[in-house]
Design a protein around this motif. Structure first.
Motif, PDB file in Angstrom:
ATOM      1  N   ASP A 139       0.814  -1.213   0.000  1.00  0.00           N
ATOM      2  CA  ASP A 139       0.000   0.000   0.000  1.00  0.00           C
ATOM      3  C   ASP A 139       0.850   1.266   0.000  1.00  0.00           C
ATOM      4  OD1 ASP A 139      -2.241  -1.545  -0.002  1.00  0.00           O
ATOM      5  OD2 ASP A 139      -2.685  -1.306   2.130  1.00  0.00           O
ATOM      6  N   TRP A 140       2.049   1.193   0.602  1.00  0.00           N
ATOM      7  CA  TRP A 140       2.858   2.401   0.719  1.00  0.00           C
ATOM      8  C   TRP A 140       3.567   2.779  -0.579  1.00  0.00           C
ATOM      9  CZ3 TRP A 140       7.867   1.277  -0.427  1.00  0.00           C
ATOM     10  CH2 TRP A 140       8.329  -0.021  -0.173  1.00  0.00           C
ATOM     11  N   LEU A 141       3.523   1.926  -1.591  1.00  0.00           N
ATOM     12  CA  LEU A 141       4.169   2.246  -2.867  1.00  0.00           C
ATOM     13  C   LEU A 141       3.215   3.100  -3.696  1.00  0.00           C
ATOM     14  CD1 LEU A 141       6.576   1.926  -4.754  1.00  0.00           C
ATOM     15  CD2 LEU A 141       5.524  -0.178  -5.628  1.00  0.00           C
ATOM     16  N   ARG A 142       3.444   4.405  -3.705  1.00  0.00           N
ATOM     17  CA  ARG A 142       2.523   5.341  -4.357  1.00  0.00           C
ATOM     18  C   ARG A 142       3.192   6.203  -5.420  1.00  0.00           C
ATOM     19  NH1 ARG A 142       2.158   6.251   1.252  1.00  0.00           N
ATOM     20  NH2 ARG A 142       0.518   5.017   2.244  1.00  0.00           N
ATOM     21  N   ALA A 143       4.490   5.994  -5.644  1.00  0.00           N
ATOM     22  CA  ALA A 143       5.213   6.786  -6.634  1.00  0.00           C
ATOM     23  C   ALA A 143       6.435   6.004  -7.086  1.00  0.00           C
ATOM     24  CB  ALA A 143       5.634   8.134  -6.048  1.00  0.00           C
ATOM     25  N   GLY A 144       6.905   6.306  -8.278  1.00  0.00           N
ATOM     26  CA  GLY A 144       8.095   5.634  -8.781  1.00  0.00           C
ATOM     27  C   GLY A 144       8.499   6.211 -10.120  1.00  0.00           C
ATOM     28  N   THR A 145       9.615   5.723 -10.632  1.00  0.00           N
ATOM     29  CA  THR A 145      10.078   6.173 -11.940  1.00  0.00           C
ATOM     30  C   THR A 145      10.420   4.971 -12.804  1.00  0.00           C
ATOM     31  OG1 THR A 145      11.744   7.469 -13.140  1.00  0.00           O
ATOM     32  CG2 THR A 145      12.446   6.458 -11.071  1.00  0.00           C
ATOM     33  N   ILE A 146      10.004   5.031 -14.046  1.00  0.00           N
ATOM     34  CA  ILE A 146      10.331   4.016 -15.037  1.00  0.00           C
ATOM     35  C   ILE A 146      10.190   4.658 -16.407  1.00  0.00           C
ATOM     36  CG2 ILE A 146       7.975   3.099 -15.273  1.00  0.00           C
ATOM     37  CD1 ILE A 146       9.233   0.283 -15.443  1.00  0.00           C
ATOM     38  N   TRP A 147      11.019   4.214 -17.359  1.00  0.00           N
ATOM     39  CA  TRP A 147      11.018   4.772 -18.710  1.00  0.00           C
ATOM     40  C   TRP A 147      11.299   6.277 -18.714  1.00  0.00           C
ATOM     41  CZ3 TRP A 147      11.486   0.442 -20.887  1.00  0.00           C
ATOM     42  CH2 TRP A 147      10.652  -0.629 -20.629  1.00  0.00           C
ATOM     43  N   GLY A 148      12.041   6.757 -17.729  1.00  0.00           N
ATOM     44  CA  GLY A 148      12.377   8.172 -17.700  1.00  0.00           C
ATOM     45  C   GLY A 148      11.215   9.080 -17.358  1.00  0.00           C
ATOM     46  N   MET A 149      10.141   8.513 -16.778  1.00  0.00           N
ATOM     47  CA  MET A 149       8.965   9.276 -16.393  1.00  0.00           C
ATOM     48  C   MET A 149       8.745   9.174 -14.890  1.00  0.00           C
ATOM     49  SD  MET A 149       6.478   7.853 -19.442  1.00  0.00           S
ATOM     50  CE  MET A 149       4.999   8.604 -18.767  1.00  0.00           C
ATOM     51  N   ILE A 150       8.068  10.172 -14.331  1.00  0.00           N
ATOM     52  CA  ILE A 150       7.668  10.147 -12.927  1.00  0.00           C
ATOM     53  C   ILE A 150       6.218   9.678 -12.866  1.00  0.00           C
ATOM     54  CG2 ILE A 150       7.235  11.556 -10.876  1.00  0.00           C
ATOM     55  CD1 ILE A 150       9.487  13.410 -11.875  1.00  0.00           C
ATOM     56  N   HIS A 151       5.966   8.625 -12.096  1.00  0.00           N
ATOM     57  CA  HIS A 151       4.623   8.060 -11.981  1.00  0.00           C
ATOM     58  C   HIS A 151       4.109   8.265 -10.562  1.00  0.00           C
ATOM     59  CE1 HIS A 151       4.711   5.757 -15.835  1.00  0.00           C
ATOM     60  NE2 HIS A 151       6.014   5.849 -15.632  1.00  0.00           N
ATOM     61  N   CYS A 176      -4.464   8.907  -2.348  1.00  0.00           N
ATOM     62  CA  CYS A 176      -3.699   7.745  -1.886  1.00  0.00           C
ATOM     63  C   CYS A 176      -2.567   8.132  -0.937  1.00  0.00           C
ATOM     64  CB  CYS A 176      -3.105   6.998  -3.081  1.00  0.00           C
ATOM     65  SG  CYS A 176      -4.319   6.110  -4.084  1.00  0.00           S
ATOM     66  N   PHE A 177      -2.259   9.415  -0.836  1.00  0.00           N
ATOM     67  CA  PHE A 177      -1.070   9.837  -0.106  1.00  0.00           C
ATOM     68  C   PHE A 177      -1.378  10.232   1.332  1.00  0.00           C
ATOM     69  CE2 PHE A 177       0.294  10.328  -4.469  1.00  0.00           C
ATOM     70  CZ  PHE A 177       1.627   9.964  -4.432  1.00  0.00           C
ATOM     71  N   ASP A 178      -0.450   9.885   2.212  1.00  0.00           N
ATOM     72  CA  ASP A 178      -0.423  10.437   3.564  1.00  0.00           C
ATOM     73  C   ASP A 178       1.023  10.774   3.899  1.00  0.00           C
ATOM     74  OD1 ASP A 178       0.519   7.791   3.989  1.00  0.00           O
ATOM     75  OD2 ASP A 178      -1.416   7.152   4.744  1.00  0.00           O
ATOM     76  N   VAL A 179       1.845   9.752   4.210  1.00  0.00           N
ATOM     77  CA  VAL A 179       3.269   9.962   4.458  1.00  0.00           C
ATOM     78  C   VAL A 179       4.059   9.084   3.494  1.00  0.00           C
ATOM     79  CG1 VAL A 179       5.141   9.776   6.134  1.00  0.00           C
ATOM     80  CG2 VAL A 179       2.858  10.451   6.899  1.00  0.00           C
ATOM     81  N   PRO A 180       4.913   9.686   2.677  1.00  0.00           N
ATOM     82  CA  PRO A 180       5.122  11.125   2.546  1.00  0.00           C
ATOM     83  C   PRO A 180       3.996  11.784   1.767  1.00  0.00           C
ATOM     84  CG  PRO A 180       6.438   9.976   0.918  1.00  0.00           C
ATOM     85  CD  PRO A 180       5.795   8.916   1.763  1.00  0.00           C
ATOM     86  N   PRO A 181       3.827  13.104   1.921  1.00  0.00           N
ATOM     87  CA  PRO A 181       2.831  13.804   1.120  1.00  0.00           C
ATOM     88  C   PRO A 181       3.234  13.774  -0.354  1.00  0.00           C
ATOM     89  CG  PRO A 181       4.202  15.365   2.324  1.00  0.00           C
ATOM     90  CD  PRO A 181       4.551  14.003   2.830  1.00  0.00           C
ATOM     91  N   PRO A 182       2.287  13.998  -1.257  1.00  0.00           N
ATOM     92  CA  PRO A 182       2.572  13.798  -2.680  1.00  0.00           C
ATOM     93  C   PRO A 182       3.675  14.687  -3.240  1.00  0.00           C
ATOM     94  CG  PRO A 182       0.455  14.898  -2.357  1.00  0.00           C
ATOM     95  CD  PRO A 182       0.886  14.395  -1.021  1.00  0.00           C
ATOM     96  N   ASP A 183       3.776  15.938  -2.760  1.00  0.00           N
ATOM     97  CA  ASP A 183       4.813  16.810  -3.306  1.00  0.00           C
ATOM     98  C   ASP A 183       6.204  16.307  -2.941  1.00  0.00           C
ATOM     99  OD1 ASP A 183       4.201  17.373  -0.655  1.00  0.00           O
ATOM    100  OD2 ASP A 183       4.663  19.509  -0.821  1.00  0.00           O
ATOM    101  N   LYS A 184       6.368  15.802  -1.716  1.00  0.00           N
ATOM    102  CA  LYS A 184       7.673  15.281  -1.306  1.00  0.00           C
ATOM    103  C   LYS A 184       7.960  13.926  -1.953  1.00  0.00           C
ATOM    104  CE  LYS A 184       8.018  17.836   3.035  1.00  0.00           C
ATOM    105  NZ  LYS A 184       9.175  18.639   2.586  1.00  0.00           N
ATOM    106  N   ALA A 185       6.920  13.118  -2.143  1.00  0.00           N
ATOM    107  CA  ALA A 185       7.108  11.846  -2.845  1.00  0.00           C
ATOM    108  C   ALA A 185       7.560  12.096  -4.278  1.00  0.00           C
ATOM    109  CB  ALA A 185       5.810  11.046  -2.826  1.00  0.00           C
TER     110      ALA A 185
END
Length: 310
Positions: A160-172, A178-187
């Motif tokens: 559940d804590w996996l809410r952001a990542g990078t692949i193919w040179g893009m930010i996903h 879905c966000f709490d900690v970290p908040p979305p801007d910091k993630a």
């Protein structure tokens, strides 16, 4: 350079010949391609002229000889092609364009505005720290659900804590709710830093990439870091962070984010922010970066933890 989807398959063959010999004369390129393609010299020269016009290749003249150079490295072109391919898969309109980012996916203007402000500010700070200049726009894709995000990242059974990542040179990113900690801007800033670390030096070890990302994004609070440091007395080992590689779940379970954060914190406190650029480019050269051995580095880091988190 124009988008590489404007480059034909025949032109890619010429690009590969240009990369094979630097600088490459037209006669060398013609000879390189003759055996495999059977092309006439005029055909190769026409393709070279098209690539020069598209900005993919440049040339300098030395008398009656022309020397050709690729504008982008082979690795950079491959990375661009991967992003273009990913863009075709995800598709969609650009809902928001900031100076360096194109935002796609779920149309949430307020959320994208928040992300744009954080990423633009973070980009300026991170590129200054790494002494790196971004030469291309980046895509930020906001998925309609956490499940869709994890599918895009290739993690179908992700936590559940996996809410952001990078692949193919893009930010996903997952959607805002879905966000709490970290908040979305910091993630988002954490992921951006990971992406930039990979652009500066793809050979940076996973733990160091996470250390720099956690430090630049500052999403870990003091209490959480302190709890992890205190847990070291109950069998916590530095090797737990260094040996798990890029297995992100094990890294998190080992307190990797918190420990890695303190490494970056230690480096900045003891050697200044300027040392980050050198460390990213030479992550294994402790003597060259810091002036002493790797063993001494970890001894000093441990002493820093005792002072900082006692």
């Amino acid at each position: 350079m124009e988008d590489t989807n404007h480059i034909t398959e025949a032109e890619w063959q010429v690009m590969r010949a240009v990369w094979s010999t630097v600088p490459a004369t037209s006669s060398a390129i013609i000879q390189d391609l003759a055996a495999g393609t059977g092309w006439e010299p005029t055909t190769v020269k026409t393709l070279l002229a098209r690539l020069v016009k598209k900005g993919a290749v440049r040339f300098v003249s030395q008398g009656r000889t022309y020397l050709y150079f690729s504008v982008l490295s082979e690795e950079a072109c491959i990375r661009r092609e991967m992003r273009l391919f990913a863009g075709k898969i995800y598709g969609g309109a650009i809902h928001l364009a900031s100076p360096h980012f194109d935002f796609k996916g779920t149309d949430d203007p307020a959320f994208m505005g928040l992300l744009a402000a954080a990423l633009e500010a973070g980009l300026a700070s991170v590129t200054a720290d790494f002494q790196y200049k971004l030469t291309e726009r980046l895509v930020v894709y906001v998925h309609p659900s956490r499940q869709r995000l994890q599918s895009a990242l290739g993690v179908l059974d992700g936590p559940d804590w996996l809410r952001a990542g990078t692949i193919w040179g893009m930010i996903h990113l997952a959607p805002r709710d879905c966000f709490d900690v970290p908040p979305p801007d910091k993630a988002a800033l954490h992921v951006l830093t990971q992406l930039l670390v990979g652009l500066v030096n793809p050979a940076v070890p996973y733990w160091l990439s996470q250390a720099l990302a956690a430090w630049e994004s500052q999403w870990l609070d003091q209490a959480r870091v302190s709890r992890t440091i205190q847990a070291r007395s109950a069998g916590f080992r530095l090797a737990d962070m260094l040996e798990v590689g890029a297995v992100y779940r094990q890294f998190r379970d080992a307190g990797g984010y918190e420990l890695a954060f303190t490494v970056a914190e230690f480096v900045v406190a003891e050697f200044g922010r300027d040392s980050l650029a050198t460390l990213v480019r030479s992550p294994s050269d402790f003597s060259g970066v810091f002036g002493f051995s790797e063993a001494e580095f970890w001894t000093r880091w441990d002493a820093f933890l005792a002072r900082r988190y006692a």
